[in-house]
Design an enzyme around this catalytic site. Structure first.
Site, PDB file in Angstrom:
ATOM      1  N   GLY A 245      -9.432   1.848  10.526  1.00  0.00           N
ATOM      2  CA  GLY A 245      -9.881   3.154  10.044  1.00  0.00           C
ATOM      3  C   GLY A 245     -10.241   4.036  11.222  1.00  0.00           C
ATOM      4  N   GLU A 267      -9.180  -1.731  14.492  1.00  0.00           N
ATOM      5  CA  GLU A 267      -7.945  -0.953  14.670  1.00  0.00           C
ATOM      6  C   GLU A 267      -8.289   0.487  14.329  1.00  0.00           C
ATOM      7  OE1 GLU A 267      -5.036  -1.945  15.711  1.00  0.00           O
ATOM      8  OE2 GLU A 267      -5.183  -4.111  15.587  1.00  0.00           O
ATOM      9  N   CYS A 301      -1.661   6.086  12.351  1.00  0.00           N
ATOM     10  CA  CYS A 301      -2.477   5.974  13.569  1.00  0.00           C
ATOM     11  C   CYS A 301      -1.628   5.991  14.826  1.00  0.00           C
ATOM     12  CB  CYS A 301      -3.304   4.700  13.514  1.00  0.00           C
ATOM     13  SG  CYS A 301      -2.294   3.255  13.215  1.00  0.00           S
TER      14      CYS A 301
HETATM   15  P1  NAD Z   1     -12.128   5.911   7.450  1.00  0.00           P
HETATM   16  O1  NAD Z   1     -12.746   5.329   8.646  1.00  0.00           O
HETATM   17  O2  NAD Z   1     -12.776   7.062   6.802  1.00  0.00           O
HETATM   18  O3  NAD Z   1     -11.968   4.831   6.300  1.00  0.00           O
HETATM   19  C1  NAD Z   1     -11.382   3.568   6.537  1.00  0.00           C
HETATM   20  C2  NAD Z   1     -12.055   2.548   5.647  1.00  0.00           C
HETATM   21  O4  NAD Z   1     -13.427   2.481   5.987  1.00  0.00           O
HETATM   22  C3  NAD Z   1     -12.002   2.862   4.169  1.00  0.00           C
HETATM   23  O5  NAD Z   1     -11.843   1.661   3.457  1.00  0.00           O
HETATM   24  C4  NAD Z   1     -13.379   3.433   3.890  1.00  0.00           C
HETATM   25  O6  NAD Z   1     -13.799   3.227   2.562  1.00  0.00           O
HETATM   26  C5  NAD Z   1     -14.218   2.618   4.829  1.00  0.00           C
HETATM   27  N1  NAD Z   1     -15.478   3.236   5.207  1.00  0.00           N
HETATM   28  C6  NAD Z   1     -15.741   4.539   5.462  1.00  0.00           C
HETATM   29  N2  NAD Z   1     -17.043   4.699   5.771  1.00  0.00           N
HETATM   30  C7  NAD Z   1     -17.625   3.475   5.725  1.00  0.00           C
HETATM   31  C8  NAD Z   1     -18.935   2.975   5.948  1.00  0.00           C
HETATM   32  N3  NAD Z   1     -19.952   3.780   6.288  1.00  0.00           N
HETATM   33  N4  NAD Z   1     -19.156   1.653   5.809  1.00  0.00           N
HETATM   34  C9  NAD Z   1     -18.141   0.821   5.486  1.00  0.00           C
HETATM   35  N5  NAD Z   1     -16.881   1.233   5.257  1.00  0.00           N
HETATM   36  C10 NAD Z   1     -16.621   2.542   5.379  1.00  0.00           C
HETATM   37  O7  NAD Z   1     -10.630   6.231   7.891  1.00  0.00           O
HETATM   38  P2  NAD Z   1      -9.462   6.816   7.009  1.00  0.00           P
HETATM   39  O8  NAD Z   1      -9.535   8.279   7.003  1.00  0.00           O
HETATM   40  O9  NAD Z   1      -9.392   6.130   5.683  1.00  0.00           O
HETATM   41  O10 NAD Z   1      -8.210   6.290   7.827  1.00  0.00           O
HETATM   42  C11 NAD Z   1      -7.612   7.030   8.804  1.00  0.00           C
HETATM   43  C12 NAD Z   1      -8.028   6.510  10.175  1.00  0.00           C
HETATM   44  O11 NAD Z   1      -7.597   5.151  10.319  1.00  0.00           O
HETATM   45  C13 NAD Z   1      -7.363   7.263  11.293  1.00  0.00           C
HETATM   46  O12 NAD Z   1      -8.262   7.503  12.326  1.00  0.00           O
HETATM   47  C14 NAD Z   1      -6.261   6.298  11.744  1.00  0.00           C
HETATM   48  O13 NAD Z   1      -5.844   6.507  13.070  1.00  0.00           O
HETATM   49  C15 NAD Z   1      -6.925   4.988  11.548  1.00  0.00           C
HETATM   50  N6  NAD Z   1      -5.922   3.930  11.444  1.00  0.00           N
HETATM   51  C16 NAD Z   1      -5.813   3.049  12.477  1.00  0.00           C
HETATM   52  C17 NAD Z   1      -4.849   2.057  12.422  1.00  0.00           C
HETATM   53  C18 NAD Z   1      -4.701   1.074  13.535  1.00  0.00           C
HETATM   54  O14 NAD Z   1      -4.064   0.045  13.323  1.00  0.00           O
HETATM   55  N7  NAD Z   1      -5.270   1.300  14.695  1.00  0.00           N
HETATM   56  C19 NAD Z   1      -3.999   1.956  11.304  1.00  0.00           C
HETATM   57  C20 NAD Z   1      -4.154   2.875  10.272  1.00  0.00           C
HETATM   58  C21 NAD Z   1      -5.138   3.862  10.354  1.00  0.00           C
END
Ligand code: NAD
Length: 494
Positions: A245, A267, A301
């Site tokens: 995320g 990640e 990402c």
């Molecule tokens: P996000 O961080 O908002 O959410 C990701 C996950 O975290 C979701 O399941 C969400 O419910 C959870 N989450 C959010 N806040 C939380 C908290 N306080 N406690 C626990 N869990 C929580 O990210 P997003 O907008 O859903 O995803 C996009 C991001 O993910 C981008 O920055 C992207 O680059 C990254 N990403 C990275 C990879 C990688 O492999 N490096 C792959 C895909 C996406």
């Protein structure tokens, strides 16, 4: 633990894509579904409610952790060959259910249906690869300086795992974690993104339908993730957290996990540069930038976020890229011809649009035609006359916008590419072999694509450096994240 259903033919899978009125409960062994609240899932394309989904809290998280502990105790005793058979059966089931899974992703997060089918193939490939890798969890025998001692290294599963996944790859981000975890002998609880719970639920149902034990892979859904996450991270029985995320949330979870000393995999976000050198085959370079930048509407990402083009070919590259972007078909995710769907949310749309507006206000030039779009859609856009101060050059855009910047020489391009806290993926296009090696070695990134805008495969390590995370997923490296090394020293005449 009986695994006798592992070879059940993949013929009658009972899963359905979301439709108005559909109701999905979390997949937690022993859950009383009616006792759990619900939240409404909306289509990012139309804004309509497409399903109602279980909104779990601390009580359900506790139940899932109890199950995961029990599941781990028995799953770790199974042979890797039995685990491999189940993963293979799950792989076949996913492919058989491809259309339902693809439609689900198109409806939940607006992924164009053709890309969604591709994601099912990619996601399933991790199940197959780790089914094979499960059989290669060999340890080591070390030479000893004492004639009466035998020294061995065992690789054992870390324990119950808590996985948090994002919405942009609703299936693949789950299987990339769960497949190595299960292959290693861990149990896994997945908390999918609130925008894409149904894909996760359907994957868990398929797992159970091929005979996978209910306590070994569970899916807990919630509209507000923190309550669940706080509880599971504080639970000492959960031995590992794996998160994909955004960087701020990843850092927050990393800090929280210190109290119970969890193994962590993170990640996180990217800000990928694509360097196009003046010896490039321009049409081929345009094709790779298109693949890297506009896949999934730019919500990847590893998506290119900044395109650096050597000055001698800048104009001709920019013109051909703009033509290719103008030819992209923007439309409803379920239509076969659609290449760009809506962004996932109002916030996602607003961020991408604000990057365009900010760049234009600071003197950037739009090279693509204006298009009428509404809702969560953003018109695919190419911008020239971009400077490093603009927001689009500083932050991950997560949208269909390509900013172009001219550079003069290799050193300048590498310095610009590395001038970011992120380090996930970077790309270059050149026909000069020496340059290809020099630049890929100099880029501070976990993944480098040389003349290749789509490098991800299950056998390769995927992950970043700096603010892009810790650890690797995929390949023989990815399973190490779910294994502890145990050194056993035996004195023969004890
Ligand atoms: P996000 O961080 O908002 O959410 C990701 C996950 O975290 C979701 O399941 C969400 O419910 C959870 N989450 C959010 N806040 C939380 C908290 N306080 N406690 C626990 N869990 C929580 O990210 P997003 O907008 O859903 O995803 C996009 C991001 O993910 C981008 O920055 C992207 O680059 C990254 N990403 C990275 C990879 C990688 O492999 N490096 C792959 C895909 C996406």
């Amino acid at each position: 633990m009986s695994l006798s259903h592992a070879s059940r033919p993949a013929a009658h899978f009972m899963i359905e894509a979301p439709t108005p009125g559909a109701d999905y409960t979390a997949v937690i062994a022993g859950l009383e579904a009616e006792a759990v609240g619900r939240y409404s899932l909306r289509s990012p394309a139309s804004g309509e409610v497409i399903a109602s989904v279980a909104d779990c809290g601390a009580a359900q998280a506790r139940l899932a952790a109890d199950n995961a502990q029990r599941g781990f105790e028995s799953w770790r005793q199974t042979t890797p060959f039995a685990r491999a058979a189940l993963l293979k059966a799950w792989h076949s089931a996913m492919l058989e259910a491809k259309e339902v899974l693809a439609l689900t992703m198109a409806r939940e997060m607006g992924k164009p249906i053709g890309e969604a089918r591709g994601e099912v193939d990619y996601a399933a490939s991790f199940l197959e690869w780790y089914a094979e890798q499960a059989k290669r969890l060999d340890g080591d025998i070390l030479p000893s300086q004492h004639p009466d001692k035998r020294l061995a290294v065992l690789r054992q599963p870390v324990g119950p795992v808590f996985a948090i996944t994002p919405w942009n790859f609703p299936a693949a981000m789950i299987t990339r974690k769960v497949a190595p975890g299960l292959a290693a002998g861990c149990s896994v609880i997945v908390k999918p993104a609130e925008q894409t719970p149904v894909t996760a639920i359907l994957l868990a149902r398929l797992w159970q339908q091929v005979g996978g034990p209910a306590e070994v892979f569970q899916v807990i859904t919630a509209e507000r993730p923190a309550e669940i996450s706080d509880l599971l991270i504080a639970d000492t029985r959960i031995r590992k957290v794996t998160f994909t995320g955004s960087t701020p949330v990843g850092k927050h979870l990393y800090a929280k996990s210190a109290a119970t000393m969890k193994r962590m995999s993170l990640e996180l976000g990217g800000h990928a540069p694509f360097l196009v050198f003046d010896d490039a085959d321009i049409d081929a370079a345009v094709a790779e930038v298109m693949a890297s930048k506009f896949r999934n509407g730019g919500q990847t990402c590893v998506c290119t976020n900044r395109v650096y083009v050597q000055r001698g070919i800048f104009d001709s590259f920019a013109k051909r890229l703009a033509q290719a972007v103008d030819a992209l078909s923007v439309g409803q995710p379920e239509e076969e011809t659609t290449q760009i769907g809506p962004l996932v949310s109002q916030a996602g749309r607003d961020k991408a649009q604000s990057h365009i507006d900010d760049a234009l206000a600071q003197g950037a030039r739009r090279l693509t035609a204006a298009r009428e779009v509404d809702g969560f859609f953003v018109a695919p856009t190419v911008l020239a006359d971009v400077t490093e101060e603009m927001r689009i050059m500083q932050e991950e855009t997560f949208g269909p916008v390509a900013p172009l910047v001219a550079f003069d020489d290799e050193a300048q391009a590498v310095a610009a590419a590395n001038a970011t806290p992120f380090g996930l993926a970077a790309y270059l296009w050149t026909r000069n072999l020496g340059r290809a090696h020099r630049v890929s070695e100099a880029l501070d990134y976990g993944i480098v694509g040389v003349n290749d805008g789509a490098p991800s495969v299950p056998q390769a390590p995927f992950g970043g450096v700096k603010d892009s995370g810790i650890g690797r997923e995929g390949g023989r490296y990815g399973i190490d994240e779910y294994l502890d090394l145990k050194f056993v020293s035996t004195r023969l005449d004890g």
